[in-house]
Design a protein around this motif. Sequence first.
Motif, PDB file in Angstrom:
ATOM      1  N   GLY A   1      -3.388   1.977   6.245  1.00  0.00           N
ATOM      2  CA  GLY A   1      -3.784   2.669   7.459  1.00  0.00           C
ATOM      3  C   GLY A   1      -4.928   3.627   7.214  1.00  0.00           C
ATOM      4  N   ALA A   2      -4.890   4.327   6.086  1.00  0.00           N
ATOM      5  CA  ALA A   2      -5.965   5.266   5.759  1.00  0.00           C
ATOM      6  C   ALA A   2      -7.307   4.547   5.645  1.00  0.00           C
ATOM      7  CB  ALA A   2      -5.635   5.984   4.449  1.00  0.00           C
ATOM      8  N   ALA A   3      -7.289   3.359   5.063  1.00  0.00           N
ATOM      9  CA  ALA A   3      -8.528   2.598   4.889  1.00  0.00           C
ATOM     10  C   ALA A   3      -9.168   2.255   6.230  1.00  0.00           C
ATOM     11  CB  ALA A   3      -8.255   1.328   4.088  1.00  0.00           C
ATOM     12  N   GLU A   4      -8.344   2.089   7.261  1.00  0.00           N
ATOM     13  CA  GLU A   4      -8.875   1.759   8.588  1.00  0.00           C
ATOM     14  C   GLU A   4      -9.716   2.886   9.171  1.00  0.00           C
ATOM     15  OE1 GLU A   4      -5.646   0.619  11.096  1.00  0.00           O
ATOM     16  OE2 GLU A   4      -5.233  -1.246   9.997  1.00  0.00           O
ATOM     17  N   SER A   5      -9.474   4.114   8.718  1.00  0.00           N
ATOM     18  CA  SER A   5     -10.265   5.242   9.208  1.00  0.00           C
ATOM     19  C   SER A   5     -11.178   5.805   8.119  1.00  0.00           C
ATOM     20  CB  SER A   5      -9.345   6.349   9.741  1.00  0.00           C
ATOM     21  OG  SER A   5      -8.445   6.784   8.738  1.00  0.00           O
TER      22      SER A   5
ATOM     23  N   SER B   1       0.272   6.458  10.598  1.00  0.00           N
ATOM     24  CA  SER B   1       0.176   7.769   9.975  1.00  0.00           C
ATOM     25  C   SER B   1      -0.988   7.826   9.002  1.00  0.00           C
ATOM     26  CB  SER B   1       1.477   8.104   9.247  1.00  0.00           C
ATOM     27  OG  SER B   1       2.575   8.112  10.140  1.00  0.00           O
ATOM     28  N   GLY B   2      -1.145   6.780   8.209  1.00  0.00           N
ATOM     29  CA  GLY B   2      -2.264   6.737   7.288  1.00  0.00           C
ATOM     30  C   GLY B   2      -3.605   6.787   7.995  1.00  0.00           C
ATOM     31  N   ARG B   3      -3.637   6.237   9.188  1.00  0.00           N
ATOM     32  CA  ARG B   3      -4.895   6.182   9.944  1.00  0.00           C
ATOM     33  C   ARG B   3      -5.240   7.497  10.617  1.00  0.00           C
ATOM     34  NH1 ARG B   3      -5.447   4.722  15.151  1.00  0.00           N
ATOM     35  NH2 ARG B   3      -3.375   3.743  15.215  1.00  0.00           N
TER      36      ARG B   3
ATOM     37  N   LEU C   1       3.846   4.021   0.360  1.00  0.00           N
ATOM     38  CA  LEU C   1       2.506   4.508   0.018  1.00  0.00           C
ATOM     39  C   LEU C   1       1.445   3.426   0.203  1.00  0.00           C
ATOM     40  CD1 LEU C   1       3.259   6.649  -3.166  1.00  0.00           C
ATOM     41  CD2 LEU C   1       2.799   7.456  -0.851  1.00  0.00           C
ATOM     42  N   LYS C   2       1.791   2.200  -0.124  1.00  0.00           N
ATOM     43  CA  LYS C   2       0.853   1.097   0.066  1.00  0.00           C
ATOM     44  C   LYS C   2       0.527   0.917   1.544  1.00  0.00           C
ATOM     45  CE  LYS C   2       0.205  -3.858  -0.774  1.00  0.00           C
ATOM     46  NZ  LYS C   2       0.815  -5.112  -1.325  1.00  0.00           N
TER      47      LYS C   2
END
Length: 331
Positions: free
Chosen positions: A193-197, A165-167, A187-188
């Motif tokens: 995952g967000a950092a991967e994108s 989801s973060g990605r 959240l961590k």
Amino acid sequence: MLSKGVGLFPTESAAKMCEYVQLSESLGYDHVWFGDSQNIWRESSTVMGAAAVGTTKVVLGTGVTNAVTRHPSLLASTWATLAEMTDGRVALGIGTGDSSLRTMGLKPLKLAELEESITQLRTLFRGEKVREATSGAEYHLNYLTAPVDIPIYIAASAPKILKMSGRIADGVIVLVGTAPHFIEAALKTIEEGAAESGRTLDDIHIVLWTPTAISDDRKEARDLVRAHVSRVAIRPLPAQVEPELESAIDRIRQSYNYYEHMNTEASHADLVPDELVDLFALAGTRDECALRLKQIESLGVDQVSIVPFVRPGESRAPTIRAFAEIVDNQS
């Protein structure tokens, strides 16, 4: 500032659901999310269409739909139409599938399948063609004259789907309870995952989904949320529960009845101890709920979306009002 959302399972008539939506809008709620489980609740897309007519500001979403009972072509057309009706006041909440599938003996999507479905939806929303998995034929939304921007939220509790989801998601509907250590762990994982994108948590709208009952009778409030707590507790979670609670969770898992999904009088609700209620719900007096909400607000969640629980035949309106008052008093 923490925004307000409300999750409504369509257990009452479409007219009554529309009344709740209009009340929520008048109280400053940002989102109303509708449960989508065709065998146990009324049809979500019909209810959302009806609710759209009587509102002007609140965002309407699903909490959540799936890409199995809803073929991607149907999902895309439904949401493009709702976006047109509401001037873009929509949020497509999607997951791997839960009671909508399990009541028919079907299995949830694998994460790769969910990701592919989301990719297809975004392609269709751009007015482009996708290939149907079974037939191999290409199809598209023929009536679109321009791309439509529809944010896609993923419902997530387990670490792998939180990270995915973060990605890829525009928002995440986080179902991990209300205990700070569970929220922090979720959240961590989303952040990883967000950092991967190449993104951060600031690029993702985080919605905390929580069963809620607010009452002067603390015991009554806790009893009302036990059915929803049972569903949260048996999912894989981003942090561990205490070992002594594992046996209680196993008993719930073995007896869970999907035709009693989120029913306050479900038989499996009786198996939920108070300790799990404390971890996974917002339940108690106004002061108790306000204290827990203040803890949640400090963690970086963008929205708390309550799922108001009451006894059969009672109105959800008082809970919707009470939560709005608690949030507004803290802002």
